[in-house]
Design an enzyme around this catalytic site. Sequence first.
Site, PDB file in Angstrom:
ATOM      1  N   GLU A  37      -6.272  41.667  27.400  1.00 39.80           N
ATOM      2  CA  GLU A  37      -7.183  41.601  28.555  1.00 39.80           C
ATOM      3  C   GLU A  37      -6.620  42.252  29.820  1.00 39.80           C
ATOM      4  OE1 GLU A  37      -9.050  37.810  29.188  1.00 39.80           O
ATOM      5  OE2 GLU A  37      -9.995  37.869  27.212  1.00 39.80           O
ATOM      6  N   GLU A  66     -10.813  37.022  20.188  1.00 38.25           N
ATOM      7  CA  GLU A  66     -11.057  35.724  20.830  1.00 38.25           C
ATOM      8  C   GLU A  66     -12.553  35.507  20.922  1.00 38.25           C
ATOM      9  OE1 GLU A  66      -9.162  34.768  24.581  1.00 38.25           O
ATOM     10  OE2 GLU A  66      -7.341  35.841  23.984  1.00 38.25           O
TER      11      GLU A  66
HETATM   12  C1  BGP Z   1      -9.037  34.699  27.674  1.00 42.00           C
HETATM   13  C2  BGP Z   1      -7.541  34.714  27.538  1.00 42.00           C
HETATM   14  C3  BGP Z   1      -6.972  33.554  26.807  1.00 42.00           C
HETATM   15  C4  BGP Z   1      -7.693  32.247  27.031  1.00 42.00           C
HETATM   16  C5  BGP Z   1      -9.215  32.414  27.011  1.00 42.00           C
HETATM   17  C6  BGP Z   1      -9.960  31.176  27.427  1.00 42.00           C
HETATM   18  O1  BGP Z   1      -9.374  35.396  28.826  1.00 42.00           O
HETATM   19  O2  BGP Z   1      -7.126  35.880  26.870  1.00 42.00           O
HETATM   20  O3  BGP Z   1      -5.612  33.492  27.109  1.00 42.00           O
HETATM   21  O4  BGP Z   1      -7.196  31.547  28.087  1.00 42.00           O
HETATM   22  O5  BGP Z   1      -9.613  33.458  27.847  1.00 42.00           O
HETATM   23  O6  BGP Z   1      -9.913  31.068  28.809  1.00 42.00           O
HETATM   24  P1  BGP Z   1      -9.698  29.695  29.573  1.00 42.00           P
HETATM   25  O7  BGP Z   1      -8.443  29.150  29.022  1.00 42.00           O
HETATM   26  O8  BGP Z   1      -9.614  30.049  31.000  1.00 42.00           O
HETATM   27  O9  BGP Z   1     -10.876  28.862  29.240  1.00 42.00           O
END
Ligand code: BGP
Length: 472
Positions: free
Chosen positions: A166, A371
């Site tokens: 990201e 993800e």
């Molecule tokens: C993405 C990241 C992850 C994870 C996910 C969920 O942007 O790559 O590391 O954190 O989001 O986000 P959050 O934990 O803020 O809900």
Amino acid sequence: MKYTELNDFPADFLWGASTSAYQVEGGWDADGKGKSVIDTRDHFPEGTTDYTVASDHYHHMESDVELFAQLGLKAYRFSIAWTRIQPDGTGEVNRAGVDFYHRLIDALNSRGIEPIVTMYHFDLPAALDEEGGWGNRATADAFVEYARILFREYGSKVKYWLTINEQNMMILHGEAVGNTGKSGATGKKGLYQQNHHMFLAQARAMTLCHEMLPEAKIGPAPNIVAIYAASSAPEDAIAADDWDAVRNLLYLDLAVRGTYHPLAWGYLVERNLQPEIADGDMEILAAGKPDFIAMNYYATQTVGASSGDASDLAARKGDQQIVRGEIGLYKAVKNPNLQTNAFGWEIDPVGCRTTLRRIWDRYRLPLIITENGIGAFEEPGEDGLIHDDYRIDYYRRHIEQLQLAITDGVDVMGYSPWSAIDLISTHSGAAKRYGFIHVNRTDSDLRDLKRTPKDSFGWYRKVIDSNGADLS
Ligand code: BGP
């Protein structure tokens, strides 16, 4: 399009689950690990934990991998903490840290789980940050040196590599993902210079990977979501294209084609944000070629034409998924067709298909979702279990759309939702849970860190066993 019959998932489809080092490992200073920007970060949302213990995967690795095998995973996407390999981000290699990932990769391979390795997931070594971080071109050299160590150590055991997680969110929402601001100027111009250096690092790592490991595959891992126009007004379509260019295509075009997307470049020049490009940079960018595109998909975004004043900005904090608007570029609009999760993130399974179709159409490279998931507040019920039917529903609806995308002709090679096991959220601490496996801790109480499969665990196992045919 509606189909009377759907194509099957490919026989070698990578059914996975994901984590990242700083969110799951803990052991923040164990066995010679150096500090990363996550460890030196001093701003945490109120009431949320830091990342020192996380899910303590560092000390539960063997039994966690055993659970992943019971989950039936074909792939596991995790990140390597640069500071375990090189505590200062450059120079000396920490053997104990290197060995930890050897043990993890061996444990996965011995159970037939394909390791998908993210080389860098938000946790820049603090020592490099002190020297200007990504604002300093030397950090790109350090990344390539680090990449060489990873390829040399693990190249014979790892086929799939992801460069930078990201990158677009680090630039657009640096605050949210833990940037300390030491990495050069925090102003937007400085951020786009950092961005340029990250692209150079990524391109050089991809080239190096192909030189050292001709059998391996490597790709970028941005957060990519389709952008919808708020209405059929032509001006809304322009705003959607503009935001798509600045949020998505800037990152994909540079990774795949080695060029700045024209609309994104126009935006940078108009605002005097364009980075300095040194002689030879464009050649380096053009030479780095990914073998696939990994993308994190959570939900689409909907935007309308800018009014050119502060009314473009929504009265809410932005993050990876929540857009605020940008004066003169676009206005963020709530999509009335979508529901939101407990944290205000929209849920759009159909948008997953749209996103895959658009990216395939533009780049014709195999795609993998690295993800996708639903964050929720969860406490075990009286039976001690988590009955996460909403997560099952969320995944079912997304996997249905994946199959439609495959039937559309998109080359989707895998699906690795977030997250394999409960871990610490980037924004919302331990209370926002994503895992197939519950970890018994809270933000303020480490309890016993016991692992317990949730209902979604058995369900996903069935999905994997049937190669996506049984979503019941
Ligand atoms: C993405 C990241 C992850 C994870 C996910 C969920 O942007 O790559 O590391 O954190 O989001 O986000 P959050 O934990 O803020 O809900």
